[in-house]
Design a protein around this motif. Structure first.
Motif, PDB file in Angstrom:
ATOM      1  N   CYS A  24     -27.404 -11.895 118.266  1.00  0.00           N
ATOM      2  CA  CYS A  24     -26.457 -12.929 117.838  1.00  0.00           C
ATOM      3  C   CYS A  24     -25.067 -12.341 117.618  1.00  0.00           C
ATOM      4  O   CYS A  24     -24.059 -12.923 118.040  1.00  0.00           O
ATOM      5  N   CYS A  27     -23.537 -11.015 121.113  1.00  0.00           N
ATOM      6  CA  CYS A  27     -23.203 -12.075 122.064  1.00  0.00           C
ATOM      7  C   CYS A  27     -22.399 -13.204 121.428  1.00  0.00           C
ATOM      8  O   CYS A  27     -22.019 -14.151 122.117  1.00  0.00           O
ATOM      9  N   ASP A  28     -22.151 -13.103 120.129  1.00  0.00           N
ATOM     10  CA  ASP A  28     -21.414 -14.123 119.399  1.00  0.00           C
ATOM     11  C   ASP A  28     -22.013 -15.506 119.657  1.00  0.00           C
ATOM     12  O   ASP A  28     -21.357 -16.421 120.134  1.00  0.00           O
ATOM     13  N   ILE A  29     -23.305 -15.617 119.352  1.00  0.00           N
ATOM     14  CA  ILE A  29     -24.044 -16.850 119.608  1.00  0.00           C
ATOM     15  C   ILE A  29     -24.949 -17.130 118.416  1.00  0.00           C
ATOM     16  O   ILE A  29     -25.436 -16.200 117.773  1.00  0.00           O
ATOM     17  N   HIS A  30     -25.151 -18.389 118.109  1.00  0.00           N
ATOM     18  CA  HIS A  30     -25.952 -18.779 116.951  1.00  0.00           C
ATOM     19  C   HIS A  30     -27.434 -18.655 117.257  1.00  0.00           C
ATOM     20  O   HIS A  30     -27.885 -18.846 118.382  1.00  0.00           O
ATOM     21  N   ILE A  33     -29.244 -21.497 119.133  1.00  0.00           N
ATOM     22  CA  ILE A  33     -29.013 -21.569 120.587  1.00  0.00           C
ATOM     23  C   ILE A  33     -29.918 -20.571 121.304  1.00  0.00           C
ATOM     24  O   ILE A  33     -30.490 -20.880 122.354  1.00  0.00           O
ATOM     25  N   ILE A  34     -30.075 -19.382 120.740  1.00  0.00           N
ATOM     26  CA  ILE A  34     -30.966 -18.397 121.356  1.00  0.00           C
ATOM     27  C   ILE A  34     -32.405 -18.903 121.341  1.00  0.00           C
ATOM     28  O   ILE A  34     -33.116 -18.765 122.337  1.00  0.00           O
ATOM     29  N   GLN A  68     -25.522 -13.285 128.303  1.00  0.00           N
ATOM     30  CA  GLN A  68     -24.100 -13.347 128.619  1.00  0.00           C
ATOM     31  C   GLN A  68     -23.846 -14.170 129.878  1.00  0.00           C
ATOM     32  O   GLN A  68     -22.880 -14.922 129.952  1.00  0.00           O
ATOM     33  N   GLN A  71     -24.131 -17.738 128.838  1.00  0.00           N
ATOM     34  CA  GLN A  71     -22.930 -18.164 128.119  1.00  0.00           C
ATOM     35  C   GLN A  71     -21.792 -18.476 129.084  1.00  0.00           C
ATOM     36  O   GLN A  71     -21.066 -19.449 128.898  1.00  0.00           O
ATOM     37  N   ASN A  75     -20.034 -22.054 129.261  1.00  0.00           N
ATOM     38  CA  ASN A  75     -18.612 -22.185 128.944  1.00  0.00           C
ATOM     39  C   ASN A  75     -17.763 -22.485 130.176  1.00  0.00           C
ATOM     40  O   ASN A  75     -16.911 -23.355 130.146  1.00  0.00           O
TER      41      ASN A  75
END
Length: 109
Positions: A24, A27-30, A33-34, A68, A71, A75
């Motif tokens: 998390c 990868c700067d992800i919550h 979401i994972i 990644q 993501q 995005n």
């Protein structure tokens, strides 16, 4: 202020494992979401290691690279998770076919 990106380089050292929290952060992800990505088959943790009553998920560097990519698809192309899952599956098939073509090409005189 610009957002910095953490780049993960895929390596042959699959023995390096990352906890869910480290993934998390990297990868700067919550977490939610994972977890959804795991449910969609986008990424898979290595076998969970049971510690006391709870299991802890670990991920290898291949999983981080795949996250990644997911993501970037979410995005850049604004795909939902099912679209990301399908896109990654097709990209995997293309990569496998390219590898087969390369092997067959080397076998030709």
């Amino acid at each position: 202020m610009s957002k910095s990106e953490i780049v993960v380089i895929e390596s042959q050292h699959e023995h390096v494992l990352f906890t869910l929290e480290e993934v998390c952060e990297r990868c700067d992800i919550h977490v939610d979401i994972i977890v959804e990505m795991i449910e969609y088959g986008i990424v898979e943790p290595v076998e969970p290691i049971e510690q006391s009553t709870e299991s802890i998920w670990y991920f290898n560097s291949h999983a981080l690279v795949r996250l990644q990519r997911a993501q970037r698809l979410m995005n850049g192309l604004e795909l939902n998770l099912s679209g990301v899952a399908l896109s990654l599956e097709l990209m995997d098939e293309i990569e496998e076919l390219q590898q087969r073509i390369a092997i067959l090409s080397r076998q030709l005189p």
